[in-house]
Every structure is written in structure tokens, then in C-alpha cells.
Design a protein around this motif. Structure first.
Motif, PDB file in Angstrom:
ATOM      1  N   GLY A   1      -2.347  -5.243  -0.519  1.00 49.26           N
ATOM      2  CA  GLY A   1      -1.149  -4.755  -1.208  1.00 49.26           C
ATOM      3  C   GLY A   1      -0.631  -5.756  -2.230  1.00 49.26           C
TER       4      GLY A   1
ATOM      5  N   VAL B   1       2.301  -1.144   6.813  1.00 47.13           N
ATOM      6  CA  VAL B   1       0.973  -0.803   7.353  1.00 47.13           C
ATOM      7  C   VAL B   1       0.796  -1.279   8.800  1.00 47.13           C
ATOM      8  CG1 VAL B   1      -0.233  -0.682   5.150  1.00 47.13           C
ATOM      9  CG2 VAL B   1      -0.046  -2.878   6.307  1.00 47.13           C
TER      10      VAL B   1
ATOM     11  N   VAL C   1      -2.863   0.398  -6.024  1.00 47.84           N
ATOM     12  CA  VAL C   1      -3.837   0.729  -4.963  1.00 47.84           C
ATOM     13  C   VAL C   1      -5.079   1.412  -5.547  1.00 47.84           C
ATOM     14  CG1 VAL C   1      -4.100   1.734  -2.661  1.00 47.84           C
ATOM     15  CG2 VAL C   1      -1.856   0.981  -3.406  1.00 47.84           C
TER      16      VAL C   1
ATOM     17  N   PHE D   1     -10.167   0.466   5.239  1.00 49.23           N
ATOM     18  CA  PHE D   1      -9.365   1.610   4.774  1.00 49.23           C
ATOM     19  C   PHE D   1      -9.801   2.887   5.488  1.00 49.23           C
ATOM     20  CE2 PHE D   1      -7.706  -0.888   1.265  1.00 49.23           C
ATOM     21  CZ  PHE D   1      -6.526  -0.243   0.922  1.00 49.23           C
TER      22      PHE D   1
ATOM     23  N   PHE E   1      -0.902   7.270   3.942  1.00 56.31           N
ATOM     24  CA  PHE E   1      -1.866   6.189   3.723  1.00 56.31           C
ATOM     25  C   PHE E   1      -3.001   6.751   2.865  1.00 56.31           C
ATOM     26  CE2 PHE E   1      -5.414   3.392   4.867  1.00 56.31           C
ATOM     27  CZ  PHE E   1      -4.803   2.154   4.759  1.00 56.31           C
TER      28      PHE E   1
ATOM     29  N   ILE F   1       0.860  -1.187   0.000  1.00 57.33           N
ATOM     30  CA  ILE F   1       0.000   0.000   0.000  1.00 57.33           C
ATOM     31  C   ILE F   1       0.897   1.237   0.000  1.00 57.33           C
ATOM     32  CG2 ILE F   1      -1.891   1.180   1.268  1.00 57.33           C
ATOM     33  CD1 ILE F   1      -2.807  -1.452   0.281  1.00 57.33           C
TER      34      ILE F   1
ATOM     35  N   TRP G   1      -7.430  -1.208  -6.619  1.00 61.53           N
ATOM     36  CA  TRP G   1      -8.076  -1.880  -5.475  1.00 61.53           C
ATOM     37  C   TRP G   1      -9.182  -0.995  -4.895  1.00 61.53           C
ATOM     38  CZ3 TRP G   1      -7.832  -6.777  -4.317  1.00 61.53           C
ATOM     39  CH2 TRP G   1      -8.314  -7.202  -3.083  1.00 61.53           C
ATOM     40  N   CYS G   2      -8.835   0.280  -4.709  1.00 63.73           N
ATOM     41  CA  CYS G   2      -9.814   1.202  -4.105  1.00 63.73           C
ATOM     42  C   CYS G   2     -11.020   1.370  -5.019  1.00 63.73           C
ATOM     43  CB  CYS G   2      -9.152   2.554  -3.820  1.00 63.73           C
ATOM     44  SG  CYS G   2      -7.923   2.417  -2.509  1.00 63.73           S
TER      45      CYS G   2
ATOM     46  N   TYR H   1      -2.586   8.564  -2.647  1.00 66.77           N
ATOM     47  CA  TYR H   1      -1.833   7.300  -2.646  1.00 66.77           C
ATOM     48  C   TYR H   1      -0.354   7.530  -2.340  1.00 66.77           C
ATOM     49  CZ  TYR H   1      -6.153   6.155  -5.035  1.00 66.77           C
ATOM     50  OH  TYR H   1      -7.475   6.011  -5.358  1.00 66.77           O
TER      51      TYR H   1
ATOM     52  N   SER I   1      -3.825  -6.487  -5.044  1.00 68.91           N
ATOM     53  CA  SER I   1      -4.080  -5.368  -5.962  1.00 68.91           C
ATOM     54  C   SER I   1      -3.170  -5.440  -7.184  1.00 68.91           C
ATOM     55  CB  SER I   1      -3.874  -4.037  -5.227  1.00 68.91           C
ATOM     56  OG  SER I   1      -2.616  -4.022  -4.587  1.00 68.91           O
TER      57      SER I   1
ATOM     58  N   LEU J   1      -4.938  -5.372   4.950  1.00 73.65           N
ATOM     59  CA  LEU J   1      -4.213  -4.364   4.159  1.00 73.65           C
ATOM     60  C   LEU J   1      -2.973  -4.975   3.505  1.00 73.65           C
ATOM     61  CD1 LEU J   1      -4.510  -1.291   6.571  1.00 73.65           C
ATOM     62  CD2 LEU J   1      -5.732  -1.634   4.414  1.00 73.65           C
ATOM     63  N   GLU J   2      -2.306  -5.859   4.230  1.00 78.93           N
ATOM     64  CA  GLU J   2      -1.124  -6.509   3.651  1.00 78.93           C
ATOM     65  C   GLU J   2      -1.521  -7.376   2.463  1.00 78.93           C
ATOM     66  OE1 GLU J   2       1.931  -6.709   7.428  1.00 78.93           O
ATOM     67  OE2 GLU J   2       0.502  -8.348   7.155  1.00 78.93           O
TER      68      GLU J   2
END
Ligand SMILES: Cc1cc2nc3c(=O)[nH]c(=O)nc-3n(C[C@H](O)[C@H](O)[C@H](O)COP(=O)(O)OP(=O)(O)OC[C@H]3O[C@@H](n4cnc5c(N)ncnc54)[C@H](O)[C@@H]3O)c2cc1C
Length: 430
Positions: free
Chosen positions: A103, A84, A375, A398, A350, A80, A378-379, A368, A106, A99-100
Motif C-alpha cells: 500500500g 488489511v 493499487v 493477493f 479487496f 490498499i 502495483w497489480c 479496487y 505502490s 499488503l501494508e
């Protein structure tokens, strides 16, 4: 009002597959969702929404890929953006694990989009993180072990100082960590290909259409010079270029300049001497160096992170010494392209993803902090999930990380941050 609306005069524009121009909005329209911003965030949110059966209008003030998405280093790197684990206090241990994973997943999402839709964007797998100091190299061991513990499916390899020339023909590094699950690509051709995919799914895209005003309510009115779009939901995907369009988000992202030069095409021998395995490369400095070879064997060398709001008058003169420090063998190589772009930096580095408290039908993803290629994609998926289903667990995770506002107000934000960065750079010299 916006002045220049064409793509930056970059290597990417010169080698774009098709710069099809779309018309400006010239009438009033309605849609389930209006997306503002034609970079990776906006275009991919539009794709994901259309794939879920929603009608979408996308408005871009200049051209698709005009912003960071069409100008960046093209490094498709897992993560990310930074470690994180420090966000555990907001998202909990499971949130950190999510989150890992995000990353990593994504990057796979971008690869899958390119493969499934046959987007021609010079994707090459392979990346090496470079250590500037022995201590940084020592830390790579822990990073590699952590990736293994996460079940990372791709080859990773530590390269010691004695072998680093097999990865990069430069005398300046203390080692590296090769990761064959990250890579590099032509970002403008990716976002242009994705825009064509969005249109094939029914998304209506308008370029040269700056959004001038938002009138909030159950139906959002998105006012532009040539017409108004009325939509049940709105997505703000303007990143470093949002300015004052939405005051609740302005001040949370700071535009920082980063710059890239592209050499003339290199001989096969020279290219092979610089980057023998054609990997994407980047180092660990605060204003890091990032570079790679293009498909036609140019060196694309990027770096710097300027908060002053002023770009160097001559980007080539500014960047070439940085390149020569890494590759002195390029002293007689011509620079054929130079350009810059704006990274959207957040206070905690972040990304900020969520919906406005006051207007829950307004969604956004931004900030970002220089690590957006994967990312953004992904978002975009999380935003579409939340809009279609009313809820997205990933978006909730997030958005639990606070979105801090930079201190200092509009006038002082950039100078204060520039001072802070200077302090970090000075620490590197000690
Ligand atoms: C020089 C540089 C190098 C980088 N290198 C890398 C890299 O190698 N790897 C990596 O992962 N990330 C990199 N990044 C970061 C990455 O490019 C970004 O995180 C990502 O492209 C952000 O995409 P976005 O769609 O959110 O924003 P953008 O691509 O900036 O798009 C925002 C769009 O919104 C539009 N817009 C703004 N206001 C309005 C309005 N009022 N009405 C209509 N439209 C509006 C703008 O015109 C713009 O086109 C780099 C960034 C830069 C600048």
C-alpha cells in the motif's frame, strides 16, 4: 455492442495533453500477451511486460483512459483501500505485512513512473484524511503510530479541530491526519502519458476495439470485429466494465457510480482559503466526499457511491449541495464540468488479482473498490512478474484472499447491495 466511445466530457478531457487517437484492430495478430482494457491496470501491465521483453497487444473498446482511470478524483493515497489486518486469516501475518508495505510502495511506484518518464500530470504531494466525528479523529492517532511502526518515510501530522482550518476552510470536520507521502494528480494525463510510454516500448495499442469473444486454450484467441489476436497469455483489465466477457469473473465486481463536479477557476485568495496547503482531502463517510484543487485552481469535488445502476439526471444539481455543505462560501461559484464514472466494487472491498483456475494462462486484476490509482500500478507489476517468470509471490498473496461472488444473480446484485449500503448510511445518522 458499445455505443459511446469518446472520453467523458470532464475537466480532465478539456485539459488533456494530447488525445491522440489510435486505430481499431483491422487484421489478425499474434503476441506473447494480449491485454484487454486501456486503463491504469491494462496500460501498466503492458508497460511492465514490454520492459521484461515480451510482445504485447493492448485492446481498448473505447479510448485509452475512457473508464475510471481517466475520470477519477486523482487522489494518490497510500494503502490498499482499507485496513488489511482482517485478511490475516487468509494470508497470515507476513502476508498482512506484505499488503501494508504494498500500500505504501505502490504510491512510490506511481511517483517513480511519473518522475522517470517525465509524465506531465500535475502531481502534487500532500493529503489529509478528515474525521467527521471526534471518535474518528481519535482513531487517527493509532493509524499514525501504525505508519511509524511500518517505517513510513514521509511526514504525518495530526491536526486537531482547533487547527483544522489550516488544512481545510470548512466548519464540518473534527480533525485530520496529514500525510505528505500521498498526493493528487491529473489521472487522464497520467494514463495517456503511460500509454505513450507503452508504445515507445513496442506495445501495439488499438482503440475502438471491443473484444467480443475469448476462445481459451494454450493459445488464447481474442476475437474482435476487425480481427483476432492470438496470444500465449491473456490479461483481463476491464474492471467495472467487464460485463459478461468472462463469466467466471462477472458477478464478482459490481459497478457503482461516483460523481465529480469542477468549479470555475477560483481566485488565488479563495483557493487558499478552501485548501491552504493544496492537499488532497477526503472524509470518512460511507459514500465519502473527496476533493482537491486542480492545477488551474478549480475545486474538483467528488462523492457518492450509487449501486442502483442509474446515474443522477443532473450530476451538478446532485453534487453541488454536498459541496456547499463543506464549503458554503462557494454558493455563488459556477460549476463548469460534471461527470461520473464506475467504481468496481468487490464484496470484501479487496482487489481481485489472480489467474483463472480453469485457464492458468488467463490473468486478471479488478475490483479496487474506489482506491485504484496506486493499487492498479502495483497489480500490473505482479501480473507481469507472474506472466514472465511463471510465478509472483505478491500475486500469490493477493490471490489468497477469496474472490467472492455477489449474491442475487445479475438482476438482484445491485438492488441487494444498495439495500446494504442504505443500512450503513442510516447507521451514520444514528
Ligand atoms: C468517479 C471515480 C473517482 C475515483 N477516485 C479515485 C481516487 O481519487 N483515487 C483512487 O485511488 N481511485 C479512485 N477511483 C478508482 C480508480 O479510478 C480505479 O480503481 C482505476 O482507475 C481502475 O483502473 P482499471 O484500469 O482497472 O479500470 P478502468 O480504468 O475502468 O479501465 C477498464 C477499461 O476496460 C475497457 N474494456 C471493458 N470491456 C472491454 C472489452 N470487452 N474490450 C475492450 N476493452 C474493454 C473499458 O473500455 C475501460 O476503458 C475512482 C473511480 C471513479 C469511477
Amino acid at each position: 455492442m458499445i455505443q459511446s466511445t469518446d472520453h467523458a466530457r470532464s475537466y480532465y478531457r478539456a485539459t488533456a495533453n494530447a488525445l491522440t487517437e489510435r486505430p481499431a484492430l483491422g487484421t489478425d495478430l499474434t503476441a506473447d500477451v494480449c491485454v484487454i482494457g486501456g486503463g491504469f491496470t491494462g496500460v501498466n501491465t503492458a508497460i511492465e511486460l514490454a520492459q521484461r521483453g515480451l510482445s504485447v497487444v493492448l485492446l481498448e473498446a473505447r479510448r485509452i483512459g475512457w473508464g475510471a482511470s481517466g475520470r477519477n478524483g486523482g487522489q494518490l493515497i497510500r494503502g490498499i483501500g482499507h485496513d488489511v489486518s482482517g485478511f490475516g486469516k487468509y494470508v497470515g501475518e507476513e502476508g498482512v505485512r506484505y499488503l501494508e508495505r504494498a500500500g505504501i510502495d505502490s504510491v512510490a511506484l506511481v511517483g517513480e513512473r511519473i518522475r522517470t518518464h517525465r509524465i506531465d500530470c500535475d502531481l502534487r504531494w500532500g493529503f489529509c484524511e478528515l474525521a467527521n466525528t471526534p471518535a474518528q479523529f481519535a482513531a487517527f492517532k493509532g493509524e499514525q503510530a501504525h505508519l511509524a511502526a511500518l517505517g513510513y518515510a514521509h511526514e504525518t501530522r495530526l491536526v486537531g479541530p482547533q487547527d483544522i482550518q489550516q488544512v481545510v476552510g470548512s466548519p464540518v470536520y473534527a480533525g485530520g491526519l496529514v500525510d505528505m507521502g500521498s498526493g493528487h494528480l491529473h489521472p487522464l494525463n497520467l494514463v495517456l502519458g503511460e500509454a505513450r510510454l507503452a508504445e515507445s516500448l513496442g506495445v501495439r495499442i488499438f482503440e475502438h476495439t471491443e473484444v467480443l469473444e475469448l476462445i481459451h486454450g494454450d493459445t488464447v484467441h481474442v476475437r474482435c470485429a476487425g480481427g483476432t489476436v492470438r496470444a500465449a497469455s491473456l490479461v483481463l483489465a476491464c474492471n467495472a466494465h467487464l460485463e459478461e466477457l468472462e463469466p467466471r469473473l462477472s458477478g464478482k465486481v459490481l459497478p457503482a457510480g461516483s460523481y465529480i463536479i469542477a468549479t470555475e477557476p477560483l481566485s488565488a485568495d479563495l483557493a487558499n482559503q478552501l485548501i491552504p496547503q493544496n492537499l488532497a482531502l477526503c472524509d470518512q463517510k460511507v459514500g465519502l466526499d473527496y476533493y482537491r484543487l486542480s492545477a488551474d485552481r478549480r475545486l474538483l469535488f467528488g462523492g457518492a457511491c450509487h449501486y442502483s445502476g442509474r446515474d443522477p439526471a443532473d450530476i451538478a444539481a446532485y453534487m453541488q449541495p454536498k459541496m456547499l455543505k463543506v464549503f458554503p462560501q462557494l454558493a455563488n461559484t459556477a460549476i463548469e464540468f460534471q461527470w461520473g464514472g464506475k467504481i468496481g466494487i468487490t464484496a470484501n472491498r479487496f482487489p481481485q488479482v489472480g489467474r483463472l483456475k480453469q485457464y492458468p494462462n488467463v490473468f486478471y486484476a479488478q475490483g479496487y473498490s474506489g482506491h485504484g490509482l496506486n493499487v492498479t500500478h502495483w497489480c500490473a507489476r505482479l501480473l507481469a512478474e507472474a506472466i514472465q517468470a511463471g510465478h509472483s509471490t505478491g500475486l500469490d498473496i493477493f490471490s489468497q484472499v477469496p474472490h467472492m461472488t455477489f449474491p442475487g444473480g445479475k438482476a438482484l446484485r445491485s438492488p441487494l447491495l444498495a439495500l446494504g449500503m442504505l443500512w450503513y448510511r442510516l447507521r451514520e445518522l444514528i
